[in-house]
Design a protein around this motif. Structure first.
Motif, mmCIF file in Angstrom:
data_model
loop_
_atom_site.group_PDB
_atom_site.id
_atom_site.type_symbol
_atom_site.label_atom_id
_atom_site.label_comp_id
_atom_site.label_asym_id
_atom_site.label_seq_id
_atom_site.Cartn_x
_atom_site.Cartn_y
_atom_site.Cartn_z
ATOM 1 N N LEU A 1 -5.900 -2.406 7.073
ATOM 2 C CA LEU A 1 -6.721 -3.211 7.974
ATOM 3 C C LEU A 1 -7.895 -3.843 7.226
ATOM 4 N N ALA A 2 -8.458 -3.128 6.287
ATOM 5 C CA ALA A 2 -9.565 -3.697 5.503
ATOM 6 C C ALA A 2 -9.090 -4.911 4.710
ATOM 7 N N ARG B 1 -3.541 2.996 7.444
ATOM 8 C CA ARG B 1 -4.193 2.124 8.416
ATOM 9 C C ARG B 1 -5.519 1.563 7.889
ATOM 10 N N ALA B 2 -6.406 2.399 7.410
ATOM 11 C CA ALA B 2 -7.740 1.935 7.003
ATOM 12 C C ALA B 2 -7.680 0.925 5.847
ATOM 13 N N PRO B 3 -7.003 1.245 4.731
ATOM 14 C CA PRO B 3 -6.980 0.260 3.637
ATOM 15 C C PRO B 3 -6.234 -1.018 3.989
ATOM 16 N N GLU C 1 -2.161 7.179 7.053
ATOM 17 C CA GLU C 1 -3.172 7.073 5.998
ATOM 18 C C GLU C 1 -3.312 5.641 5.491
ATOM 19 N N GLU D 1 -8.464 -7.803 7.139
ATOM 20 C CA GLU D 1 -9.726 -8.368 7.644
ATOM 21 C C GLU D 1 -10.353 -9.308 6.630
ATOM 22 N N GLU E 1 1.056 -1.795 14.500
ATOM 23 C CA GLU E 1 0.757 -0.368 14.685
ATOM 24 C C GLU E 1 1.959 0.513 14.349
ATOM 25 N N GLU F 1 0.840 -1.206 0.000
ATOM 26 C CA GLU F 1 0.000 0.000 0.000
ATOM 27 C C GLU F 1 0.875 1.257 0.000
#
Length: 293
Positions: free
Chosen positions: A237-238, A233-235, A231, A241, A213, A152
């Motif tokens: 972690l998605a 973190r969200a993509p 920035e 998951e 983290e 990413e």
């Protein structure tokens, strides 16, 4: 996910969007820096860019060494070959990034000098990559976490103002996509496998997830260069998951590992695992200084 052996899927030659073959060594043997202007870009402090390249290069170098340690220890010969190839990809990234750091920091150090003649407190890698290998489940989980986050990041860095860093990142993103695919396949196979493999994957996640983290915690140099790891973190972690859901594994809820007085790997504060790893990495160079072959 395919039921075929994951390494075969990595080595499979097939059509890619850009016409390149799929291969765990990377996506081609052309020098990605050929013809790229190596002059420091206007508006960016060369010292900052050198520090940033050192961080990314150290991440790749240290994890490469950890993967190489699986040779003669992997559960299958094919996995030894696969892990060695992934390690070579990371070693190639490290060489280019350390060379770039040496070009910019004014020290005149080349990639070898930076790799073999620094102490552990001079390294700027995140602590996730230096942890001891553990079992194969931990190898798979660490690779999944790192490759997902680094791919990413590299996709964003492929548009960086520094053309050298952009070229390294563009090639590295393709390589890391294969690393993520490899780790994802094994995560699903082991997580959704036997009772023992599921249990070991749970244990590996418990050990390694808290170190993730640090990959999202910005260092001041990263903020100045315009690439904020928060920035990611969200993509990231998605993506993780989705893999864990297919592997019937829960997303850990453990907190990130604490810093030491606000400092961690990016500041030269490491775990006890890094020193022995560097001793192994550097032993030949230090025993025979100046030797060539």
């Amino acid at each position: 996910m395919t039921d075929e052996h994951v390494y075969l899927s990595l080595a499979e030659a097939g059509p890619e969007p850009d016409g390149e073959a799929r291969w765990a060594y990377g996506t081609g043997f052309a020098d990605p820096l050929l013809g790229v202007d190596a002059a420091p870009p206007a508006g960016i402090d060369p010292a900052d860019l050198a520090a940033y390249c050192l961080m990314l290069g150290d991440d790749a170098l240290v994890l490469s060494q950890r993967l190489i340690q699986w040779i003669t220890r992997a559960p299958e010969l094919e996995e030894e070959v696969a892990l060695a190839n992934l390690g070579l990809d990371l070693l190639g990234q490290a060489r280019r990034l350390l060379t770039r750091a040496g070009q910019l920091d004014g020290s005149g150090r080349d990639e070898d000098r930076l790799a073999y003649w620094r102490e552990d407190f001079d390294y700027r890698n995140v602590r996730l990559v230096e942890l001891e290998n553990g079992d194969f489940a931990q190898c798979v989980v660490r690779l999944l976490l790192f490759a997902t986050a680094r791919e990413e990041l590299y996709r964003r860095l492929a548009h960086h103002a520094d053309p050298v860093l952009a070229a390294v990142a563009a090639l590295g993103a393709k390589e890391l996509a294969y690393h993520r695919e490899y780790a994802s396949s094994w995560t699903v196979r082991l997580g959704d496998g036997t009772e023992q493999s599921h249990r070991r994957m749970l244990a590996a996640l418990e050990v390694l997830w808290p170190w993730l983290e640090e990959l999202f915690t910005p260092h001041e140099v990263e903020l100045r260069l315009g690439v904020d790891p928060a920035e990611l973190r969200a993509p990231v972690l998605a993506a993780l998951e989705r893999v864990l859901a297919e592997a019937t594994l829960p997303v850990p809820e453990t907190a990130g590992r604490a810093y030491v007085d606000g400092r961690a790997g990016r500041h030269g504060v490491h775990t006890e695992a890094l020193g022995p790893l560097l001793a192994e990495l550097q032993v030949v160079a230090r025993a025979h200084p100046g030797a060539t072959w």
